[in-house]
Design a protein around this motif. Sequence first.
Motif, mmCIF file in Angstrom:
data_model
loop_
_atom_site.group_PDB
_atom_site.id
_atom_site.type_symbol
_atom_site.label_atom_id
_atom_site.label_comp_id
_atom_site.label_asym_id
_atom_site.label_seq_id
_atom_site.Cartn_x
_atom_site.Cartn_y
_atom_site.Cartn_z
ATOM 1 N N LYS A 65 -2.466 -6.059 3.807
ATOM 2 C CA LYS A 65 -1.278 -5.948 4.651
ATOM 3 C C LYS A 65 -0.157 -5.187 3.945
ATOM 4 N N MET A 66 -0.457 -4.654 2.776
ATOM 5 C CA MET A 66 0.514 -3.880 2.009
ATOM 6 C C MET A 66 -0.262 -2.900 1.132
ATOM 7 N N LEU A 84 6.381 1.333 -2.760
ATOM 8 C CA LEU A 84 6.972 0.164 -2.103
ATOM 9 C C LEU A 84 8.121 0.560 -1.180
ATOM 10 N N ILE A 85 8.928 1.529 -1.605
ATOM 11 C CA ILE A 85 10.017 2.006 -0.750
ATOM 12 C C ILE A 85 9.449 2.632 0.516
ATOM 13 N N ASP A 86 8.416 3.462 0.363
ATOM 14 C CA ASP A 86 7.774 4.080 1.538
ATOM 15 C C ASP A 86 7.181 3.015 2.459
ATOM 16 N N GLU A 95 5.345 1.815 11.606
ATOM 17 C CA GLU A 95 4.335 2.873 11.433
ATOM 18 C C GLU A 95 3.344 2.613 10.312
ATOM 19 N N TRP A 96 3.450 1.464 9.615
ATOM 20 C CA TRP A 96 2.580 1.266 8.460
ATOM 21 C C TRP A 96 1.185 0.859 8.885
ATOM 22 N N THR A 97 0.198 1.530 8.320
ATOM 23 C CA THR A 97 -1.207 1.160 8.512
ATOM 24 C C THR A 97 -1.845 1.055 7.131
#
Length: 115
Positions: A65-66, A84-86, A95-97
């Motif tokens: 999940k990260m 981590l910032i991105d 938008e994170w996948t």
Amino acid sequence: MKSRISTSPIGAGLGAGTAARPLPHELIGRLPPEAYRHCVLGVEQTAALLNFSVPQLRRFYREKKMPTPLRLGERKLGWKLGVLIDYLQAVERGEWTPTPEPADISMPGSEETAA
């Protein structure tokens, strides 16, 4: 018994005319932004940055999940601050996948040759 732990700032008591060295957090502020994107944070620092507990952080990276952590040693993991910032910005935008796991790379000569 008197404590031996000093509460004076670094550089105090160096004598007259001796300038105190800047503290690390003061130096970081002088670095260009791209320089500290490559700094690596450990598990505790990453959990604090993300406002997670350490067990929650471990659960998140195991469940993908990260971002995947870097292996810094046999039992030590870390994340680049820029990653981590991105990640935080992508989560905020929705938008994170998860990043796919790297493909297995076979070593030359490891394939069995057909006879």
